[in-house]
Design a protein around this motif. Structure first.
Motif, PDB file in Angstrom:
ATOM      1  N   LEU A  76       0.809  -1.217   0.000  1.00  0.00           N
ATOM      2  CA  LEU A  76       0.000   0.000   0.000  1.00  0.00           C
ATOM      3  C   LEU A  76       0.844   1.269   0.000  1.00  0.00           C
ATOM      4  O   LEU A  76       0.323   2.355  -0.255  1.00  0.00           O
ATOM      5  N   THR A  77       2.129   1.137   0.292  1.00  0.00           N
ATOM      6  CA  THR A  77       2.969   2.330   0.391  1.00  0.00           C
ATOM      7  C   THR A  77       4.207   2.297  -0.501  1.00  0.00           C
ATOM      8  O   THR A  77       4.784   3.354  -0.781  1.00  0.00           O
ATOM      9  N   SER A  78       4.630   1.118  -0.950  1.00  0.00           N
ATOM     10  CA  SER A  78       5.887   1.002  -1.698  1.00  0.00           C
ATOM     11  C   SER A  78       5.644   0.675  -3.163  1.00  0.00           C
ATOM     12  O   SER A  78       4.674  -0.005  -3.512  1.00  0.00           O
ATOM     13  N   SER A  79       6.537   1.129  -4.004  1.00  0.00           N
ATOM     14  CA  SER A  79       6.483   0.759  -5.414  1.00  0.00           C
ATOM     15  C   SER A  79       6.922  -0.687  -5.556  1.00  0.00           C
ATOM     16  O   SER A  79       7.559  -1.263  -4.660  1.00  0.00           O
ATOM     17  N   ASP A  80       6.599  -1.294  -6.695  1.00  0.00           N
ATOM     18  CA  ASP A  80       7.015  -2.681  -6.929  1.00  0.00           C
ATOM     19  C   ASP A  80       8.532  -2.793  -7.060  1.00  0.00           C
ATOM     20  O   ASP A  80       9.108  -3.834  -6.749  1.00  0.00           O
ATOM     21  N   ARG A  81       9.184  -1.742  -7.506  1.00  0.00           N
ATOM     22  CA  ARG A  81      10.648  -1.750  -7.573  1.00  0.00           C
ATOM     23  C   ARG A  81      11.246  -1.851  -6.169  1.00  0.00           C
ATOM     24  O   ARG A  81      12.182  -2.624  -5.920  1.00  0.00           O
ATOM     25  N   THR A  82      10.708  -1.056  -5.254  1.00  0.00           N
ATOM     26  CA  THR A  82      11.188  -1.081  -3.872  1.00  0.00           C
ATOM     27  C   THR A  82      10.933  -2.440  -3.233  1.00  0.00           C
ATOM     28  O   THR A  82      11.796  -3.005  -2.548  1.00  0.00           O
ATOM     29  N   SER A  83       9.741  -2.986  -3.475  1.00  0.00           N
ATOM     30  CA  SER A  83       9.392  -4.294  -2.923  1.00  0.00           C
ATOM     31  C   SER A  83      10.277  -5.381  -3.509  1.00  0.00           C
ATOM     32  O   SER A  83      10.634  -6.342  -2.818  1.00  0.00           O
ATOM     33  N   ALA A 105      13.379  -5.078  -4.382  1.00  0.00           N
ATOM     34  CA  ALA A 105      14.683  -5.014  -3.712  1.00  0.00           C
ATOM     35  C   ALA A 105      14.620  -5.735  -2.366  1.00  0.00           C
ATOM     36  O   ALA A 105      15.559  -6.456  -1.985  1.00  0.00           O
ATOM     37  N   SER A 106      13.505  -5.561  -1.643  1.00  0.00           N
ATOM     38  CA  SER A 106      13.335  -6.258  -0.369  1.00  0.00           C
ATOM     39  C   SER A 106      13.231  -7.761  -0.591  1.00  0.00           C
ATOM     40  O   SER A 106      13.771  -8.560   0.179  1.00  0.00           O
ATOM     41  N   LEU A 107      12.520  -8.144  -1.646  1.00  0.00           N
ATOM     42  CA  LEU A 107      12.395  -9.561  -1.978  1.00  0.00           C
ATOM     43  C   LEU A 107      13.756 -10.159  -2.309  1.00  0.00           C
ATOM     44  O   LEU A 107      14.061 -11.295  -1.911  1.00  0.00           O
ATOM     45  N   ASN A 108      14.580  -9.419  -3.008  1.00  0.00           N
ATOM     46  CA  ASN A 108      15.904  -9.916  -3.370  1.00  0.00           C
ATOM     47  C   ASN A 108      16.719 -10.247  -2.116  1.00  0.00           C
ATOM     48  O   ASN A 108      17.360 -11.302  -2.034  1.00  0.00           O
ATOM     49  N   THR A 109      16.652  -9.364  -1.133  1.00  0.00           N
ATOM     50  CA  THR A 109      17.346  -9.598   0.136  1.00  0.00           C
ATOM     51  C   THR A 109      16.786 -10.826   0.842  1.00  0.00           C
ATOM     52  O   THR A 109      17.529 -11.657   1.384  1.00  0.00           O
ATOM     53  N   ARG A 160       8.902 -10.548 -10.892  1.00  0.00           N
ATOM     54  CA  ARG A 160       9.472 -10.367 -12.236  1.00  0.00           C
ATOM     55  C   ARG A 160      10.574  -9.316 -12.239  1.00  0.00           C
ATOM     56  O   ARG A 160      11.607  -9.477 -12.899  1.00  0.00           O
ATOM     57  N   TRP A 161      10.360  -8.232 -11.499  1.00  0.00           N
ATOM     58  CA  TRP A 161      11.386  -7.188 -11.438  1.00  0.00           C
ATOM     59  C   TRP A 161      12.642  -7.721 -10.760  1.00  0.00           C
ATOM     60  O   TRP A 161      13.765  -7.457 -11.201  1.00  0.00           O
ATOM     61  N   GLN A 162      12.447  -8.490  -9.708  1.00  0.00           N
ATOM     62  CA  GLN A 162      13.596  -9.073  -9.010  1.00  0.00           C
ATOM     63  C   GLN A 162      14.370 -10.008  -9.925  1.00  0.00           C
ATOM     64  O   GLN A 162      15.598 -10.037  -9.912  1.00  0.00           O
ATOM     65  N   SER A 170      -1.733   4.413  -5.402  1.00  0.00           N
ATOM     66  CA  SER A 170      -0.523   4.143  -4.631  1.00  0.00           C
ATOM     67  C   SER A 170       0.545   3.782  -5.654  1.00  0.00           C
ATOM     68  O   SER A 170       0.227   3.485  -6.813  1.00  0.00           O
ATOM     69  N   PRO A 171       1.815   3.783  -5.266  1.00  0.00           N
ATOM     70  CA  PRO A 171       2.859   3.444  -6.238  1.00  0.00           C
ATOM     71  C   PRO A 171       2.641   2.089  -6.904  1.00  0.00           C
ATOM     72  O   PRO A 171       2.849   1.942  -8.114  1.00  0.00           O
TER      73      PRO A 171
END
Length: 246
Positions: free
Chosen positions: A103-110, A112-116, A143-145, A176-177
């Motif tokens: 609800l607050t983060s873009s899929d790009r940001t998410s 990056a968290s998924l990658n970690t 997919r972005w990850q 939202s993003p």
């Protein structure tokens, strides 16, 4: 999942409806959780989690499997599927749920968290490749990850359920993003350019991914005509997920 939605006030024009991407985040979240709870209870009542179905092929090697929820969801959305996996003999310790602030983060940001998160799971499992099962917007995050963060090398299988690979017009109903990323022709979808897909399951009666065919990417399999949330609890969809793992 971050609870930011409860802190937001609905616009005066917001109307209660059944649309999963309504303009009122807290109303939408409540409706989505209610729909999932009802579906899960129905499945439990039918005793579907004790099917005792076995896994075959490479999936029988019991690699780590990571589940990625959709917009406004949480890892608990996969509880029904996890119960089926464990009923079939899959070790619960090998099943992981990833939560992100949709609800607050873009899929790009998410992503990056998924990658970690994936790197951590792999480190805890002898650097073994993982498989990932994602619902709805979660598929775009994965997919972005895979395509932009080098994640494809450490992922043996990637399966999406009702993911708006080519966008969904229903995303024009939320702000939202992540919603912007899900809109047809968004910069996010344009930059992916079809990359990062593997296996996709889609339903002609999805109701949230509009048009429904936009959930196809990579090797696509049509499911029974179930709704967007029901894909998480339907027995036949689970069997199709399992069949795609080897």
């Amino acid at each position: 999942m971050a609870r930011k939605a409860s802190e937001l006030a609905c616009p005066a024009t917001a109307r209660p409806d059944r649309h999963a991407y309504s303009g009122c985040p807290q109303l939408k979240e409540t409706l989505m959780r209610h729909a999932f709870t009802q579906a899960a209870r129905s499945a439990l009542a039918l005793g579907l989690f004790a099917a005792g179905l076995g896994l075959s092929g490479a999936a029988a090697a019991q690699e780590p499997i990571i589940f990625v929820h959709g917009y406004s969801g949480s890892s608990s959305n996969f509880d029904a599927m996890l119960m089926r996996f464990t009923a079939s003999g899959y070790p619960r310790a090998k099943l992981y749920g990833f939560n992100y602030s949709s609800l607050t983060s873009s899929d790009r940001t998410s992503a990056a968290s998924l990658n970690t998160f994936i790197n951590s799971v792999r480190a805890s499992n002898g650097n073994q490749p993982v498989s990932v099962i994602a619902h709805s917007n979660g598929g775009l995050v994965v997919r972005w990850q895979r395509a932009k963060l080098g994640g494809q090398a450490g992922m043996r299988r990637f399966i999406t359920l009702g993911t708006p690979h080519k966008g969904t017009t229903s995303a024009y109903g939320c702000y939202s993003p992540a919603c912007f990323d899900m809109r047809p022709g968004s910069s996010f979808i344009t930059q992916l350019a079809g990359a990062g897909c593997d296996r996709s399951l889609w339903s002609a009666n999805d109701g949230v991914i509009l048009p429904a065919s936009n959930a196809q990417c990579g090797t696509s399999v049509q499911t029974a005509s179930v709704g967007h949330i029901a894909m998480l609890t339907d027995t036949s969809v689970y069997n199709q997920v399992r069949a795609q793992l080897p």
